[in-house]
Design a protein around this motif. Structure first.
Motif, mmCIF file in Angstrom:
data_model
loop_
_atom_site.group_PDB
_atom_site.id
_atom_site.type_symbol
_atom_site.label_atom_id
_atom_site.label_comp_id
_atom_site.label_asym_id
_atom_site.label_seq_id
_atom_site.Cartn_x
_atom_site.Cartn_y
_atom_site.Cartn_z
ATOM 1 N N ARG A 154 9.544 -6.063 -0.189
ATOM 2 C CA ARG A 154 8.262 -6.604 0.297
ATOM 3 C C ARG A 154 8.224 -8.126 0.113
ATOM 4 O O ARG A 154 7.767 -8.868 0.988
ATOM 5 C CB ARG A 154 7.116 -5.929 -0.486
ATOM 6 C CG ARG A 154 5.733 -6.163 0.098
ATOM 7 C CD ARG A 154 4.697 -5.338 -0.657
ATOM 8 N NE ARG A 154 4.838 -3.907 -0.426
ATOM 9 C CZ ARG A 154 4.264 -3.233 0.574
ATOM 10 N NH1 ARG A 154 3.506 -3.870 1.454
ATOM 11 N NH2 ARG A 154 4.436 -1.926 0.708
ATOM 12 N N GLU A 187 7.782 -10.782 3.103
ATOM 13 C CA GLU A 187 6.650 -11.721 3.145
ATOM 14 C C GLU A 187 7.120 -13.163 3.118
ATOM 15 O O GLU A 187 6.467 -14.057 3.654
ATOM 16 C CB GLU A 187 5.652 -11.386 2.035
ATOM 17 C CG GLU A 187 4.938 -10.063 2.381
ATOM 18 C CD GLU A 187 3.957 -9.571 1.327
ATOM 19 O OE1 GLU A 187 3.824 -10.252 0.291
ATOM 20 O OE2 GLU A 187 3.349 -8.509 1.540
ATOM 21 N N ASP A 199 3.986 -2.377 6.949
ATOM 22 C CA ASP A 199 2.738 -3.001 6.475
ATOM 23 C C ASP A 199 2.683 -4.461 6.941
ATOM 24 O O ASP A 199 1.652 -4.937 7.426
ATOM 25 C CB ASP A 199 2.655 -2.987 4.940
ATOM 26 C CG ASP A 199 2.462 -1.581 4.375
ATOM 27 O OD1 ASP A 199 2.123 -0.672 5.155
ATOM 28 O OD2 ASP A 199 2.663 -1.406 3.151
ATOM 29 N N ALA A 200 3.814 -5.164 6.774
ATOM 30 C CA ALA A 200 3.826 -6.600 7.088
ATOM 31 C C ALA A 200 3.730 -6.846 8.598
ATOM 32 O O ALA A 200 3.096 -7.818 9.021
ATOM 33 C CB ALA A 200 5.093 -7.237 6.526
ATOM 34 N N ALA A 202 1.724 -10.281 8.327
ATOM 35 C CA ALA A 202 2.330 -11.068 7.246
ATOM 36 C C ALA A 202 3.768 -11.414 7.630
ATOM 37 O O ALA A 202 4.346 -12.376 7.135
ATOM 38 C CB ALA A 202 2.307 -10.274 5.943
ATOM 39 N N LEU A 203 4.339 -10.579 8.519
ATOM 40 C CA LEU A 203 5.632 -10.876 9.144
ATOM 41 C C LEU A 203 5.371 -11.013 10.644
ATOM 42 O O LEU A 203 4.672 -10.191 11.234
ATOM 43 C CB LEU A 203 6.624 -9.727 8.886
ATOM 44 C CG LEU A 203 7.967 -9.837 9.632
ATOM 45 C CD1 LEU A 203 8.794 -11.014 9.097
ATOM 46 C CD2 LEU A 203 8.768 -8.536 9.477
#
Ligand code: 8YV
Length: 316
Positions: free
Chosen positions: A218, A222, A246-247, A252-253
């Motif tokens: 993670r 990130e 998630d990212a 976030a990505l």
């Protein structure tokens, strides 16, 4: 002379199947409806396994074949073969390095270009009439002149970096140690998080093993950040896939371009909802020329083994 019995884990193209069937007595695991019963029936006769990179051979298969001597993998990655089970019994393992290196590097770079310039969406823009009805395609991000991070400067990573240099990208790489074959101007950055911070395009090109599982954590994801892209042409296990999803969802990505997935060919349905990921069906080595060379090498290794000659490309 009696042909050696081999267990074939997955299908091959016809041009490989025909010579394989001619040289060996082939038992097709992938066609068996009841696989444990099939293994119980043929296991004792099996002296070799022919498999594919992503299919490998697990402990149950290996243990069902008490006279197994060699496993020949159609692929450079052998992480799906239970190497501990092989070591315990002195079973030899071969793979197909080199012959696929350039094609895998080509696809990685093509994925970066396609994703960065939005080529899949742009194709639809033409076909669905958007060009005529809505006008110009939305602008996308430039590739040339940006920073690339290559995680794993092995054979494939090296070819990726070489190609990226041709696009005037600034190259940095991470590996267990600096490589003396790295070109002048390529920067060594030991820590994957630092490499990710540096990179606009973060390529995952390292061989997968238990030790590299979720090396793209993670934190690494990130660090690539909202303006960056992760390209994976190695194995899904190198990336924490949940953290990646998630990212991508939270931005976030920035984006990803992936040829490999946990549980492939099924993939996490969350991927299908995303517009910032390019999805490819694990076909980086998938050209006629390379796949023919891979098939030949699979057979040549088996033939060498049963003739008592040195293996061409042993990994164990
Ligand atoms: C597959 C691969 O083996 O080389 C590898 O490690 O994963 C691939 O080349 C190929 O898709 C054939 O199954």
């Amino acid at each position: 002379m009696q042909k050696p019995d081999i267990l074939q884990i997955g299908p091959y193209p016809e041009w490989d199947q025909i010579p394989l069937d001619a040289a060996f007595s082939v038992h097709r695991y992938f066609e068996a409806a009841d696989k444990p019963a099939f293994l119980a029936g043929v296991g004792a006769r099996v002296r070799g396994i022919a498999t594919r990179g992503e299919l490998g051979a697990n402990r149950a298969m290996i243990e069902a074949c008490p006279n197994l001597e060699v496993i020949s993998v159609y692929g450079v990655g052998f992480d799906a073969v239970d190497l501990d089970a092989c070591r315990e019994r002195g079973i030899r393992v071969t793979n197909t390095p080199d012959v696929l290196t350039n094609d895998v590097a080509d696809l990685g770079v093509a994925m970066m270009l396609a994703q960065s310039r939005g080529m899949i969406g742009a194709e639809s823009w033409v076909r669905d009439g958007s060009w005529a009805n809505k006008g110009l395609y939305p602008l996308r991000s430039r590739v040339w002149g940006k920073k690339a991070g290559v995680l794993g400067l092995g054979r494939i990573g090296f070819e990726v970096a070489k190609r990226l240099s041709g696009f005037d990208l600034e190259i940095a790489y991470s590996d267990i140690a600096p490589k003396d074959y790295a070109a002048d101007g390529w920067t060594y950055i030991a820590d994957p998080v630092d490499l990710a911070r540096h990179a606009d395009f973060f390529f995952v090109t390292l061989a997968a093993s238990a030790a590299t599982r979720h090396i793209v954590s993670r934190e690494v994801i990130e660090a690539v950040g909202p303006g960056g892209m992760i390209v994976n042409i190695s194995r899904a296990s190198n990336i924490d896939e949940n953290a990646l999803l998630d990212a991508l969802e939270s931005r976030a990505l920035g984006s990803a371009a992936l040829d490999v997935f946990e549980g492939e060919p099924a993939l996490n349905p969350r991927f299908l909802e995303l517009d910032n990921v390019l999805l490819q069906p694990h076909h980086a080595s998938g050209t006629f020329e390379t796949r023919k060379a891979m098939g030949q090498l699979v057979r040549d290794n088996l033939t060498a083994h049963f003739a008592g000659k040195p293996l061409l490309t042993p990994v164990l």
